[in-house]
Design a protein around this motif. Structure first.
Motif, PDB file in Angstrom:
ATOM      1  N   THR A 131     -26.626  13.073  -7.880  1.00  0.00           N
ATOM      2  CA  THR A 131     -25.736  11.957  -7.544  1.00  0.00           C
ATOM      3  C   THR A 131     -24.263  12.255  -7.852  1.00  0.00           C
ATOM      4  OG1 THR A 131     -26.359  10.947  -9.626  1.00  0.00           O
ATOM      5  CG2 THR A 131     -27.465  10.124  -7.643  1.00  0.00           C
ATOM      6  N   THR A 132     -23.880  13.538  -7.704  1.00  0.00           N
ATOM      7  CA  THR A 132     -22.446  13.836  -7.680  1.00  0.00           C
ATOM      8  C   THR A 132     -22.047  14.419  -6.323  1.00  0.00           C
ATOM      9  OG1 THR A 132     -22.674  16.087  -8.549  1.00  0.00           O
ATOM     10  CG2 THR A 132     -22.385  14.315 -10.160  1.00  0.00           C
ATOM     11  N   GLY A 133     -23.019  14.622  -5.444  1.00  0.00           N
ATOM     12  CA  GLY A 133     -22.725  15.274  -4.163  1.00  0.00           C
ATOM     13  C   GLY A 133     -22.460  14.274  -3.044  1.00  0.00           C
ATOM     14  N   ILE A 134     -22.592  14.764  -1.815  1.00  0.00           N
ATOM     15  CA  ILE A 134     -22.396  13.907  -0.634  1.00  0.00           C
ATOM     16  C   ILE A 134     -23.635  13.041  -0.427  1.00  0.00           C
ATOM     17  CG2 ILE A 134     -22.174  13.927   1.873  1.00  0.00           C
ATOM     18  CD1 ILE A 134     -20.710  16.724   1.421  1.00  0.00           C
ATOM     19  N   PHE A 135     -24.791  13.678  -0.530  1.00  0.00           N
ATOM     20  CA  PHE A 135     -26.069  12.979  -0.310  1.00  0.00           C
ATOM     21  C   PHE A 135     -26.565  12.514  -1.671  1.00  0.00           C
ATOM     22  CE2 PHE A 135     -25.550  16.112   3.056  1.00  0.00           C
ATOM     23  CZ  PHE A 135     -25.731  15.329   4.175  1.00  0.00           C
ATOM     24  N   ARG A 136     -26.585  11.204  -1.884  1.00  0.00           N
ATOM     25  CA  ARG A 136     -26.955  10.671  -3.197  1.00  0.00           C
ATOM     26  C   ARG A 136     -28.118   9.707  -3.064  1.00  0.00           C
ATOM     27  NH1 ARG A 136     -21.263   9.571  -6.370  1.00  0.00           N
ATOM     28  NH2 ARG A 136     -20.182  11.423  -5.569  1.00  0.00           N
ATOM     29  N   HIS A 137     -29.048   9.816  -3.968  1.00  0.00           N
ATOM     30  CA  HIS A 137     -30.154   8.871  -3.959  1.00  0.00           C
ATOM     31  C   HIS A 137     -29.883   7.729  -4.925  1.00  0.00           C
ATOM     32  CE1 HIS A 137     -33.991   7.092  -3.499  1.00  0.00           C
ATOM     33  NE2 HIS A 137     -34.292   7.262  -4.777  1.00  0.00           N
ATOM     34  N   TYR A 138     -29.556   6.583  -4.364  1.00  0.00           N
ATOM     35  CA  TYR A 138     -29.494   5.343  -5.138  1.00  0.00           C
ATOM     36  C   TYR A 138     -30.539   4.445  -4.487  1.00  0.00           C
ATOM     37  CZ  TYR A 138     -24.898   7.033  -6.762  1.00  0.00           C
ATOM     38  OH  TYR A 138     -23.874   7.766  -7.301  1.00  0.00           O
ATOM     39  N   LYS A 139     -31.571   4.143  -5.250  1.00  0.00           N
ATOM     40  CA  LYS A 139     -32.734   3.454  -4.700  1.00  0.00           C
ATOM     41  C   LYS A 139     -32.344   2.190  -3.930  1.00  0.00           C
ATOM     42  CE  LYS A 139     -37.487   2.822  -6.279  1.00  0.00           C
ATOM     43  NZ  LYS A 139     -37.939   1.474  -6.014  1.00  0.00           N
ATOM     44  N   GLU A 140     -31.360   1.461  -4.458  1.00  0.00           N
ATOM     45  CA  GLU A 140     -30.973   0.180  -3.855  1.00  0.00           C
ATOM     46  C   GLU A 140     -30.297   0.353  -2.501  1.00  0.00           C
ATOM     47  OE1 GLU A 140     -29.766   1.559  -6.572  1.00  0.00           O
ATOM     48  OE2 GLU A 140     -27.622   1.199  -6.849  1.00  0.00           O
ATOM     49  N   LEU A 141     -29.893   1.559  -2.150  1.00  0.00           N
ATOM     50  CA  LEU A 141     -29.242   1.765  -0.850  1.00  0.00           C
ATOM     51  C   LEU A 141     -30.231   2.168   0.246  1.00  0.00           C
ATOM     52  CD1 LEU A 141     -25.913   3.639  -1.791  1.00  0.00           C
ATOM     53  CD2 LEU A 141     -26.327   1.179  -1.576  1.00  0.00           C
ATOM     54  N   ASP A 142     -31.369   2.695  -0.155  1.00  0.00           N
ATOM     55  CA  ASP A 142     -32.345   3.158   0.839  1.00  0.00           C
ATOM     56  C   ASP A 142     -33.029   1.947   1.483  1.00  0.00           C
ATOM     57  OD1 ASP A 142     -33.918   4.854   2.335  1.00  0.00           O
ATOM     58  OD2 ASP A 142     -35.257   5.400   0.681  1.00  0.00           O
ATOM     59  N   ARG A 143     -33.429   2.090   2.710  1.00  0.00           N
ATOM     60  CA  ARG A 143     -34.112   1.005   3.412  1.00  0.00           C
ATOM     61  C   ARG A 143     -34.904   1.573   4.582  1.00  0.00           C
ATOM     62  NH1 ARG A 143     -30.207  -3.106   4.631  1.00  0.00           N
ATOM     63  NH2 ARG A 143     -30.841  -3.577   6.746  1.00  0.00           N
ATOM     64  N   ALA A 144     -35.832   0.789   5.076  1.00  0.00           N
ATOM     65  CA  ALA A 144     -36.627   1.244   6.217  1.00  0.00           C
ATOM     66  C   ALA A 144     -35.746   1.303   7.456  1.00  0.00           C
ATOM     67  CB  ALA A 144     -37.794   0.290   6.448  1.00  0.00           C
ATOM     68  N   THR A 145     -36.097   2.165   8.390  1.00  0.00           N
ATOM     69  CA  THR A 145     -35.358   2.255   9.648  1.00  0.00           C
ATOM     70  C   THR A 145     -35.652   1.030  10.504  1.00  0.00           C
ATOM     71  OG1 THR A 145     -37.202   3.502  10.532  1.00  0.00           O
ATOM     72  CG2 THR A 145     -35.324   4.761   9.750  1.00  0.00           C
ATOM     73  N   PRO A 146     -34.746   0.757  11.434  1.00  0.00           N
ATOM     74  CA  PRO A 146     -34.912  -0.454  12.264  1.00  0.00           C
ATOM     75  C   PRO A 146     -35.978  -0.305  13.347  1.00  0.00           C
ATOM     76  CG  PRO A 146     -32.895   0.734  12.854  1.00  0.00           C
ATOM     77  CD  PRO A 146     -33.481   1.435  11.662  1.00  0.00           C
ATOM     78  N   PHE A 147     -36.734   0.798  13.371  1.00  0.00           N
ATOM     79  CA  PHE A 147     -37.762   0.924  14.408  1.00  0.00           C
ATOM     80  C   PHE A 147     -39.027   1.524  13.811  1.00  0.00           C
ATOM     81  CE2 PHE A 147     -36.305   5.201  14.200  1.00  0.00           C
ATOM     82  CZ  PHE A 147     -34.926   5.172  14.312  1.00  0.00           C
TER      83      PHE A 147
END
Lengths: 245, 245
Positions: free
Chosen positions: B229-245
């Motif tokens: 979580t210092t890079g461009i791609f960061r995993h913050y659980k609260e930001l992830d979500r299912a795709t709209p399809f």
């Protein structure tokens, strides 16, 4: 060979960086969206971009059509046009350098855009006004000074006379720096009055480009779309602020 | 000629797109920040970047030093390395095309970064968490599908077999698409489980690059910095979500 430029109507946007290369060199070009025939207008733009058969589709405007080739991404278009229009030096090292400068200007342009659209390009400014205020404050207080420090340093350190970014002649990166500064003058007149004093060599590039006869004629013509609040550089009074120095 | 790569320690960041080009081709390179001698380490990076005498300073890492030249901006570095390392076809038109694809990937990378930093890079994520939630929702619901639609279309329309973005061989744009997808798998596992099904050709590029013997060896080595979580791609659980399809 006719250069056909595909860009949205009614705003300068990223298309303007390409237009300036044509205009500054007196190069004929066709604006597809201004045509009314088949394959022209906004419909022609959309059909060309979305053509399911294309092996080289652009992701977004602006793009050029040259013969049967589509060339997209502003910096990529300029890297192609620069040598053809005499807007970049001959040496491979010079071409890499000017491309590098252009990409840094592209980063700056994206940050300016996100100043008024920090949450979503898709939504109106009025849906992200609070966030825009926070982001633009950071842009003016921290980001723009950092970019201007950089370009001022490049101009100071250029060993060749003339006041240009690369070597002793105007390149497409100078045209783009002009466009960015012109846009910032429109969007943030308070901030720019500070920046113009703090970064005299950047301002001098802006002024010198604006005085180039072909550019001056273009800027006075009806082909130069006025800045407005549908483009990248937008004037919202509440976002402008004095510079931190 | 030794390629010297200057990039921050401890994160993949934009430096990773350059590292992958070296690693995938078995090209020796030196990571300046890992050295401990004079001119090396983070201090060496800072001094080189900020050297007041330089006529070609980079705006930011990553940059390469090749002889006495500094080459900055990720896409510019790859446009330089691609032909030298056999990671792009010979024809000028092919080089423009791959550069165009790389610039579109660079736009995507900037949008992913701004997902967790929509207000200011300078501030912590915790200072912009509410805005990050709104921006990342837009990223996953609208922006990522648009980018994936585009790259999937490019892959479907490539007339040459092999499943690569350009012609019939792996280019540096494929390496970059791999890196973007790998980063998205880390950052947004829920969203990516949907995207991976919806965009099988993009996923196949990711999988094919990961299987390339030199890449596979690199990914298992200690040289591959883990995502964090210092890079461009960061995993913050609260930001992830299912795709709209």
């Amino acid at each position: 060979m006719t250069f056909e430029l595909f860009y949205w109507p009614g705003l300068q946007g990223r298309g303007e960086f390409v237009r300036l290369a044509f205009e500054a060199t007196g190069t004929p070009y066709v604006e597809i969206v201004q045509g009314t025939g088949p394959g022209q207008g906004v419909d022609g733009l959309m059909r060309t971009m979305d053509d399911p058969a294309r092996v080289d589709p652009p992701y977004a405007p602006p793009f050029l059509r040259v013969g049967d080739e589509l060339i997209g991404q502003t910096a990529n278009i300029l890297a192609y046009l620069g040598p053809l229009l005499g807007l970049v030096g001959e040496a491979p090292r010079t071409r890499r350098w000017v491309n590098q400068l252009q990409l840094t200007l592209a980063d700056l342009v994206a940050e300016v855009h996100d100043g008024h659209h920090p949450i979503a390009s898709r939504l109106y400014y009025s849906n992200q006004r609070t966030e825009a205020r926070r982001r633009t404050a950071d842009l003016i207080d921290y980001r723009l000074p950092r970019f201007f420090d950089y370009f001022e340093r490049v101009l100071v350190n250029n060993p060749q006379a003339g006041g240009w970014l690369s070597e002793g002649a105007m390149s497409y990166a100078d045209l783009s720096l002009f466009q960015v500064i012109a846009g910032l003058y429109y969007a943030f007149p308070r901030a720019m009055s500070g920046f113009a004093k703090a970064y005299p060599r950047c301002r001098a590039v802006h002024d010198a480009v604006a005085r180039e006869p072909l550019v001056a004629a273009y800027l006075k013509s009806s082909r130069r779309i006025p800045f407005n609040t549908t483009g990248i550089f937008r004037h919202y009074k509440e976002l402008d602020r004095a510079t931190p120095f």
